[in-house]
Design a protein around this motif. Sequence first.
Motif, PDB file in Angstrom:
ATOM      1  N   ARG A 103      -4.887   1.060 -15.933  1.00 19.23           N
ATOM      2  CA  ARG A 103      -5.201   2.368 -16.505  1.00 19.23           C
ATOM      3  C   ARG A 103      -4.836   3.456 -15.509  1.00 19.23           C
ATOM      4  N   GLU A 104      -4.636   4.641 -16.008  1.00 18.11           N
ATOM      5  CA  GLU A 104      -4.138   5.741 -15.180  1.00 18.11           C
ATOM      6  C   GLU A 104      -5.200   6.180 -14.171  1.00 18.11           C
ATOM      7  N   LEU A 105      -4.773   6.279 -12.907  1.00 21.79           N
ATOM      8  CA  LEU A 105      -5.646   6.775 -11.847  1.00 21.79           C
ATOM      9  C   LEU A 105      -5.093   8.109 -11.341  1.00 21.79           C
ATOM     10  N   PRO A 106      -5.901   9.176 -11.357  1.00 20.15           N
ATOM     11  CA  PRO A 106      -5.411  10.476 -10.885  1.00 20.15           C
ATOM     12  C   PRO A 106      -4.903  10.427  -9.446  1.00 20.15           C
ATOM     13  N   VAL A 107      -5.577   9.625  -8.597  1.00 22.29           N
ATOM     14  CA  VAL A 107      -5.183   9.584  -7.189  1.00 22.29           C
ATOM     15  C   VAL A 107      -3.817   8.916  -7.016  1.00 22.29           C
ATOM     16  N   LEU A 108      -3.419   8.095  -7.984  1.00 22.24           N
ATOM     17  CA  LEU A 108      -2.131   7.423  -7.883  1.00 22.24           C
ATOM     18  C   LEU A 108      -0.981   8.425  -7.898  1.00 22.24           C
ATOM     19  N   ARG A 109      -1.176   9.542  -8.539  1.00 16.31           N
ATOM     20  CA  ARG A 109      -0.133  10.566  -8.580  1.00 16.31           C
ATOM     21  C   ARG A 109       0.130  11.159  -7.198  1.00 16.31           C
ATOM     22  N   SER A 110      -0.914  11.265  -6.387  1.00 17.85           N
ATOM     23  CA  SER A 110      -0.736  11.844  -5.050  1.00 17.85           C
ATOM     24  C   SER A 110      -0.096  10.855  -4.086  1.00 17.85           C
ATOM     25  N   TRP A 111      -0.244   9.554  -4.359  1.00 16.34           N
ATOM     26  CA  TRP A 111       0.377   8.531  -3.511  1.00 16.34           C
ATOM     27  C   TRP A 111       1.826   8.274  -3.895  1.00 16.34           C
ATOM     28  N   ALA A 112       2.127   8.405  -5.185  1.00 17.14           N
ATOM     29  CA  ALA A 112       3.431   7.971  -5.692  1.00 17.14           C
ATOM     30  C   ALA A 112       4.553   8.882  -5.215  1.00 17.14           C
ATOM     31  N   GLN A 113       5.677   8.248  -4.846  1.00 18.48           N
ATOM     32  CA  GLN A 113       6.880   8.990  -4.471  1.00 18.48           C
ATOM     33  C   GLN A 113       7.948   8.893  -5.557  1.00 18.48           C
ATOM     34  N   SER A 114       8.037   7.735  -6.190  1.00 14.62           N
ATOM     35  CA  SER A 114       9.047   7.509  -7.217  1.00 14.62           C
ATOM     36  C   SER A 114       8.628   6.311  -8.052  1.00 14.62           C
ATOM     37  N   GLU A 115       9.412   5.998  -9.071  1.00 12.61           N
ATOM     38  CA  GLU A 115       9.169   4.843  -9.921  1.00 12.61           C
ATOM     39  C   GLU A 115      10.205   3.764  -9.624  1.00 12.61           C
ATOM     40  N   ALA A 116       9.789   2.510  -9.728  1.00 13.90           N
ATOM     41  CA  ALA A 116      10.696   1.392  -9.478  1.00 13.90           C
ATOM     42  C   ALA A 116      10.393   0.271 -10.468  1.00 13.90           C
ATOM     43  N   ALA A 117      11.424  -0.433 -10.885  1.00 20.11           N
ATOM     44  CA  ALA A 117      11.262  -1.555 -11.813  1.00 20.11           C
ATOM     45  C   ALA A 117      11.209  -2.850 -11.025  1.00 20.11           C
ATOM     46  N   ALA A 118      10.275  -3.736 -11.369  1.00 16.93           N
ATOM     47  CA  ALA A 118      10.120  -5.028 -10.695  1.00 16.93           C
ATOM     48  C   ALA A 118       9.368  -5.968 -11.632  1.00 16.93           C
ATOM     49  N   PRO A 119       9.473  -7.289 -11.414  1.00 22.02           N
ATOM     50  CA  PRO A 119       8.733  -8.236 -12.253  1.00 22.02           C
ATOM     51  C   PRO A 119       7.234  -7.929 -12.254  1.00 22.02           C
ATOM     52  N   CYS A 120       6.616  -8.081 -13.408  1.00 22.76           N
ATOM     53  CA  CYS A 120       5.193  -7.764 -13.533  1.00 22.76           C
ATOM     54  C   CYS A 120       4.325  -8.709 -12.715  1.00 22.76           C
ATOM     55  N   ALA A 121       4.748  -9.959 -12.597  1.00 21.56           N
ATOM     56  CA  ALA A 121       3.981 -10.961 -11.864  1.00 21.56           C
ATOM     57  C   ALA A 121       4.937 -12.029 -11.363  1.00 21.56           C
ATOM     58  N   LEU A 122       4.407 -12.898 -10.534  1.00 18.78           N
ATOM     59  CA  LEU A 122       5.212 -13.986  -9.982  1.00 18.78           C
ATOM     60  C   LEU A 122       5.713 -14.890 -11.106  1.00 18.78           C
ATOM     61  N   TRP A 158       6.653   0.232 -11.571  1.00 19.97           N
ATOM     62  CA  TRP A 158       5.738   0.338 -10.447  1.00 19.97           C
ATOM     63  C   TRP A 158       5.912   1.691  -9.765  1.00 19.97           C
ATOM     64  N   SER A 159       4.837   2.187  -9.197  1.00 21.38           N
ATOM     65  CA  SER A 159       4.894   3.430  -8.424  1.00 21.38           C
ATOM     66  C   SER A 159       5.115   3.105  -6.954  1.00 21.38           C
ATOM     67  N   SER A 160       6.156   3.686  -6.372  1.00 19.50           N
ATOM     68  CA  SER A 160       6.415   3.514  -4.946  1.00 19.50           C
ATOM     69  C   SER A 160       5.472   4.423  -4.158  1.00 19.50           C
ATOM     70  N   LEU A 161       4.701   3.834  -3.240  1.00 15.33           N
ATOM     71  CA  LEU A 161       3.648   4.572  -2.547  1.00 15.33           C
ATOM     72  C   LEU A 161       4.085   5.052  -1.166  1.00 15.33           C
ATOM     73  N   LYS A 162       3.619   6.224  -0.806  1.00 13.21           N
ATOM     74  CA  LYS A 162       3.788   6.688   0.569  1.00 13.21           C
ATOM     75  C   LYS A 162       2.555   6.262   1.363  1.00 13.21           C
ATOM     76  N   TYR A 163       2.772   5.902   2.627  1.00 14.87           N
ATOM     77  CA  TYR A 163       1.671   5.400   3.447  1.00 14.87           C
ATOM     78  C   TYR A 163       1.934   5.727   4.911  1.00 14.87           C
ATOM     79  N   ARG A 164       0.915   5.470   5.721  1.00 19.48           N
ATOM     80  CA  ARG A 164       1.061   5.672   7.172  1.00 19.48           C
ATOM     81  C   ARG A 164       1.008   4.310   7.855  1.00 19.48           C
ATOM     82  N   PRO A 165       2.096   3.893   8.506  1.00 21.54           N
ATOM     83  CA  PRO A 165       2.071   2.608   9.214  1.00 21.54           C
ATOM     84  C   PRO A 165       1.387   2.736  10.568  1.00 21.54           C
ATOM     85  N   ILE A 166       0.653   1.708  10.954  1.00 20.20           N
ATOM     86  CA  ILE A 166       0.039   1.687  12.281  1.00 20.20           C
ATOM     87  C   ILE A 166       1.128   1.580  13.353  1.00 20.20           C
ATOM     88  N   HIS A 167       2.137   0.760  13.089  1.00 16.99           N
ATOM     89  CA  HIS A 167       3.263   0.594  14.003  1.00 16.99           C
ATOM     90  C   HIS A 167       4.542   0.973  13.275  1.00 16.99           C
TER      91      HIS A 167
END
Length: 220
Positions: A139-158, A166-175
């Motif tokens: 279901r739609e999460l408002p916070v997901l919009r602030s994390w998302a950078q772009s959309e990408a297609a990938a298999p739904c499951a293994l 899928w939404s491509s997320l921006k993040y901060r790496p420790i290293h």
Amino acid sequence: MRPTCPEIILRQEVLKDGFHRDLLIKVKFGEIMEDLQTCRLLIKHSIPAGLFVDPYELASLQEKNITEAEMVSENFNIEAPSYLSEESEVLIYARQDARCVDCFQAFLPVHYRYHRPHSEGAETLIVVRNPDLLMSCDRELPVLRSWAQSEAAAPCALRSKDICQWSSLKYRPIHKNVTLQVPVGLSIHTSLVCSVTLLVTILCSSLILVAVFKYGNFSL
């Protein structure tokens, strides 16, 4: 002041010693969010040419319910040395950490490839870049919009043929990256190694032949 968008933190580390390692990826979202229970996290990882992931080992780990990952790259040769190999790609379906509501983690075994001998220096470096994070929620999460950078297609499951967005997320790496040191041979030792290998091969073959003729049963 509380930030309007919680930060995603990614920690990537390599466990164990030797030529067979475990890549551990941990992802922590910036605040406790029970809504993440409805989300799936996919880690899209590029494995450098100096390393390889064994697809047969992945299949075994899937059967044991240890990890969910699959190779994307085709014509993959686990026996090839690093200088005859290319970068490969793996999709890892991360699991929520039972000890942390807003955390995901993934485990991937990686192995060193053989490297070309060097004229000087007894080691080479392999740089493992940080992966791409993809998220899909039921279901739609408002916070997901602030994390998302772009959309990408990938298999739904293994092992699924269904494709999801899928939404491509921006993040901060420790290293910034993980750097591995790989021992390599010295080219000046080539003649010595070849000579010793040949002598040992001849000696062992001779001993086997002697044992066969001495203890073997050749009767029809």
